[in-house]
Motif scaffolding. Structure first.
Motif, PDB file in Angstrom:
ATOM      1  N   ARG A   3      58.666  51.679  38.304  1.00  0.00           N
ATOM      2  CA  ARG A   3      57.860  51.190  37.184  1.00  0.00           C
ATOM      3  C   ARG A   3      57.029  50.006  37.647  1.00  0.00           C
ATOM      4  O   ARG A   3      57.487  49.198  38.467  1.00  0.00           O
ATOM      5  CB  ARG A   3      58.788  50.778  36.033  1.00  0.00           C
ATOM      6  CG  ARG A   3      58.030  50.233  34.845  1.00  0.00           C
ATOM      7  CD  ARG A   3      58.953  49.981  33.663  1.00  0.00           C
ATOM      8  NE  ARG A   3      58.223  49.299  32.598  1.00  0.00           N
ATOM      9  CZ  ARG A   3      58.735  48.944  31.435  1.00  0.00           C
ATOM     10  NH1 ARG A   3      59.999  49.224  31.165  1.00  0.00           N
ATOM     11  NH2 ARG A   3      58.001  48.312  30.530  1.00  0.00           N
ATOM     12  N   TYR A   4      55.818  49.892  37.128  1.00  0.00           N
ATOM     13  CA  TYR A   4      54.911  48.787  37.464  1.00  0.00           C
ATOM     14  C   TYR A   4      54.396  48.210  36.154  1.00  0.00           C
ATOM     15  O   TYR A   4      53.719  48.905  35.389  1.00  0.00           O
ATOM     16  CB  TYR A   4      53.765  49.336  38.310  1.00  0.00           C
ATOM     17  CG  TYR A   4      52.803  48.277  38.812  1.00  0.00           C
ATOM     18  CD1 TYR A   4      53.115  47.496  39.916  1.00  0.00           C
ATOM     19  CD2 TYR A   4      51.588  48.065  38.176  1.00  0.00           C
ATOM     20  CE1 TYR A   4      52.234  46.535  40.376  1.00  0.00           C
ATOM     21  CE2 TYR A   4      50.699  47.102  38.627  1.00  0.00           C
ATOM     22  CZ  TYR A   4      51.031  46.344  39.741  1.00  0.00           C
ATOM     23  OH  TYR A   4      50.167  45.396  40.202  1.00  0.00           O
ATOM     24  N   THR A   5      54.727  46.967  35.867  1.00  0.00           N
ATOM     25  CA  THR A   5      54.394  46.394  34.557  1.00  0.00           C
ATOM     26  C   THR A   5      53.768  45.019  34.698  1.00  0.00           C
ATOM     27  O   THR A   5      54.268  44.164  35.434  1.00  0.00           O
ATOM     28  CB  THR A   5      55.675  46.293  33.683  1.00  0.00           C
ATOM     29  OG1 THR A   5      56.193  47.600  33.494  1.00  0.00           O
ATOM     30  CG2 THR A   5      55.380  45.679  32.328  1.00  0.00           C
ATOM     31  N   SER A 207      55.194  48.105  47.459  1.00  0.00           N
ATOM     32  CA  SER A 207      54.521  49.348  47.073  1.00  0.00           C
ATOM     33  C   SER A 207      53.018  49.219  47.297  1.00  0.00           C
ATOM     34  O   SER A 207      52.505  48.103  47.451  1.00  0.00           O
ATOM     35  CB  SER A 207      54.780  49.637  45.592  1.00  0.00           C
ATOM     36  OG  SER A 207      53.981  48.789  44.788  1.00  0.00           O
ATOM     37  N   PHE A 209      50.914  49.315  45.160  1.00  0.00           N
ATOM     38  CA  PHE A 209      50.350  48.567  44.036  1.00  0.00           C
ATOM     39  C   PHE A 209      50.503  47.066  44.230  1.00  0.00           C
ATOM     40  O   PHE A 209      49.664  46.275  43.816  1.00  0.00           O
ATOM     41  CB  PHE A 209      51.035  48.998  42.728  1.00  0.00           C
ATOM     42  CG  PHE A 209      50.946  50.477  42.488  1.00  0.00           C
ATOM     43  CD1 PHE A 209      49.778  51.043  42.003  1.00  0.00           C
ATOM     44  CD2 PHE A 209      52.002  51.316  42.784  1.00  0.00           C
ATOM     45  CE1 PHE A 209      49.664  52.409  41.805  1.00  0.00           C
ATOM     46  CE2 PHE A 209      51.909  52.684  42.601  1.00  0.00           C
ATOM     47  CZ  PHE A 209      50.737  53.236  42.110  1.00  0.00           C
ATOM     48  N   THR A 210      51.633  46.664  44.863  1.00  0.00           N
ATOM     49  CA  THR A 210      51.899  45.232  45.011  1.00  0.00           C
ATOM     50  C   THR A 210      51.335  44.659  46.319  1.00  0.00           C
ATOM     51  O   THR A 210      51.032  43.466  46.383  1.00  0.00           O
ATOM     52  CB  THR A 210      53.421  44.959  44.953  1.00  0.00           C
ATOM     53  OG1 THR A 210      54.085  45.786  45.923  1.00  0.00           O
ATOM     54  CG2 THR A 210      53.976  45.265  43.577  1.00  0.00           C
ATOM     55  N   GLN A 248      52.340  38.677  40.079  1.00  0.00           N
ATOM     56  CA  GLN A 248      52.180  40.089  39.726  1.00  0.00           C
ATOM     57  C   GLN A 248      52.816  40.971  40.798  1.00  0.00           C
ATOM     58  O   GLN A 248      53.401  42.007  40.490  1.00  0.00           O
ATOM     59  CB  GLN A 248      50.692  40.419  39.570  1.00  0.00           C
ATOM     60  CG  GLN A 248      50.069  39.715  38.373  1.00  0.00           C
ATOM     61  CD  GLN A 248      48.564  39.902  38.308  1.00  0.00           C
ATOM     62  OE1 GLN A 248      48.051  40.980  38.559  1.00  0.00           O
ATOM     63  NE2 GLN A 248      47.849  38.849  37.967  1.00  0.00           N
ATOM     64  N   ASN A 252      57.028  43.004  40.374  1.00  0.00           N
ATOM     65  CA  ASN A 252      57.206  44.446  40.556  1.00  0.00           C
ATOM     66  C   ASN A 252      57.856  44.831  41.881  1.00  0.00           C
ATOM     67  O   ASN A 252      58.418  45.919  41.991  1.00  0.00           O
ATOM     68  CB  ASN A 252      55.857  45.143  40.410  1.00  0.00           C
ATOM     69  CG  ASN A 252      55.361  45.090  38.969  1.00  0.00           C
ATOM     70  OD1 ASN A 252      55.832  45.837  38.131  1.00  0.00           O
ATOM     71  ND2 ASN A 252      54.447  44.180  38.668  1.00  0.00           N
TER      72      ASN A 252
END
Ligand code: FE
Length: 390
Positions: A3-5, A207, A209-210, A248, A252
């Motif tokens: 999950r990415y929030t 990830s 995303f990070t 951020q 995550n």
């Protein structure tokens, strides 16, 4: 599945605080720390903006540094009585962390700390209120993270709360608020932000995303922290954004053993508190050397992103040297001994601290596993400044 929030909205830039004028709702409670936000006139601004928006407002002041369970319960009781549909927390990490926990007990009065201590086990929030976080320091990034740290002073335990339910709805990242930070706080919180980004980048939960957020945050801290420390406003602004990006990433990707060590040594010695960011800054180069056995490529990636060339080993060394050099610039000691921890007390307490640090919530995502014995050796290296060669 992962999950990415992140918060639904972020407002940033000089004067972003004014966005509060556009909030829709009935009642807001404003959670504050020791009084600096009031002294600098930011509380008046918030009250005026919310009044313009037709929102009734109540203040809850004097959340202490390292907020206690009692403060959280007191705040939750005030919320239950007042019934706000917005919780707004402004200041350093402490009032924002406290407000996140108050939020849980406002919406679920029958829940206990023991029930929510299990990571990612919270009941569904936003039944009664949504959450706005407005940071005045550039480090913890609690305005964008799923974390909060609350201290039970009676039991001597820090509860690290973790759940995406407490990731704020809105973060207002207004650099004008960060202009109020004194230099030492700027240095410590800035190195905390660097540690967040480095640990997130090498974490076992890193990830696609990070990674970009972590790398860019690292580059920005190296570029802007020294000038921000000297009081340069543009650099201060960029640091306020860099720490938020690091937040951020680590919200995550999670963290690693630099934080495990900082958490368990912060209040361990009779000579006084080791500020969180200062502890991280001291430990970071030692931990990189320890972790490099498993994560050399990831650390070398960071160096290459910073424009450093060479073999993997050279790149890892260059990263450690760069951190050492920044610690000197920022007047951060190289060892716990230089910080002023007494040798006898250190040696007496290090086995128990090592054991506790291995058990810390941040150890699980560290790229190299560690035993209590190895942790004791590593902590000993950070005390004397000896080479990490195991
Ligand atoms: Fe931190």
């Amino acid at each position: 599945m992962m999950r990415y929030t992140l918060p639904r909205d972020m407002y940033y830039g000089n004067g972003a605080l004014e966005q509060l004028r556009n909030i829709r709702g009935k009642k807001a409670i404003l959670i504050l720390g020791g009084g600096s936000m009031k002294r600098f006139g930011f509380v008046d601004k918030v009250v005026n903006y919310l009044t313009d928006a037709g929102i009734e407002i109540k203040l809850f002041e004097n959340v202490e540094p390292d907020p206690s369970v009692e403060t959280v319960m007191k705040g939750a009781a005030v919320m239950r009585e007042y019934e706000p549909d917005w919780i707004i927390a402004m200041g350093g990490g402490s009032p924002i962390d406290a407000a996140k926990a108050m939020w849980v007990f406002y919406e679920y009065p029958d829940t206990t700390f023991e029930e929510i201590i299990q990571p990612f086990s919270f009941p569904t929030l936003r039944q009664k209120a949504k959450f706005i976080a407005i940071p005045s320091t550039s480090g913890t990034a609690t305005e964008v993270t799923a974390f909060s740290v609350i201290t039970d002073y009676a039991k001597g335990i820090k509860y690290p709360l973790a759940d995406f339910n407490i990731t704020p709805d809105i973060a207002i990242v207004d650099p004008v608020l960060a202009e109020t930070m004194p230099p030492t706080l700027t240095a410590h919180t800035g190195m905390d932000a660097l540690t967040h980004a480095v640990e997130a980048y090498v974490s076992t939960l890193n990830s696609p995303f990070t990674d970009p957020l972590a790398l860019k945050a690292i580059q920005m801290v190296f570029e802007y922290l020294p000038a921000s420390y000297e009081g340069d406003k543009t650099a201060r602004e960029q640091m306020h954004y860099a720490q938020c990006m690091a937040g951020q990433a680590f919200s995550n990707a999670l963290l690693g053993i630099v934080h495990s060590m900082a958490h368990k040594t912060g209040a361990a010695f009779s000579t006084g508190h080791i500020p969180h960011g200062c502890a991280n800054a001291i430990y970071l180069p030692y931990v990189i050397k320890y972790n490099a056995k498993n994560a050399a490529k990831r650390y070398a990636d960071i160096s290459k992103y910073l424009g450093i060339t060479g073999t993997e080993t050279e790149c890892v060394k260059a990263l450690c040297d760069k951190i050492d050099e920044y610690n000197v610039k920022l007047n951060i000691p190289k060892t716990l001994k230089d910080f002023g921890i007494k040798e006898e007390e250190f040696l007496d307490k290090v086995p128990a601290i090592a054991e506790a640090a291995v058990g810390d919530a941040c150890t699980g995502s560290n790229p190299r596993p560690i035993t209590p014995k190895e942790m004791e050796k590593l902590l000993t290296c950070t005390y004397y400044g000896t080479e990490v060669d195991f």
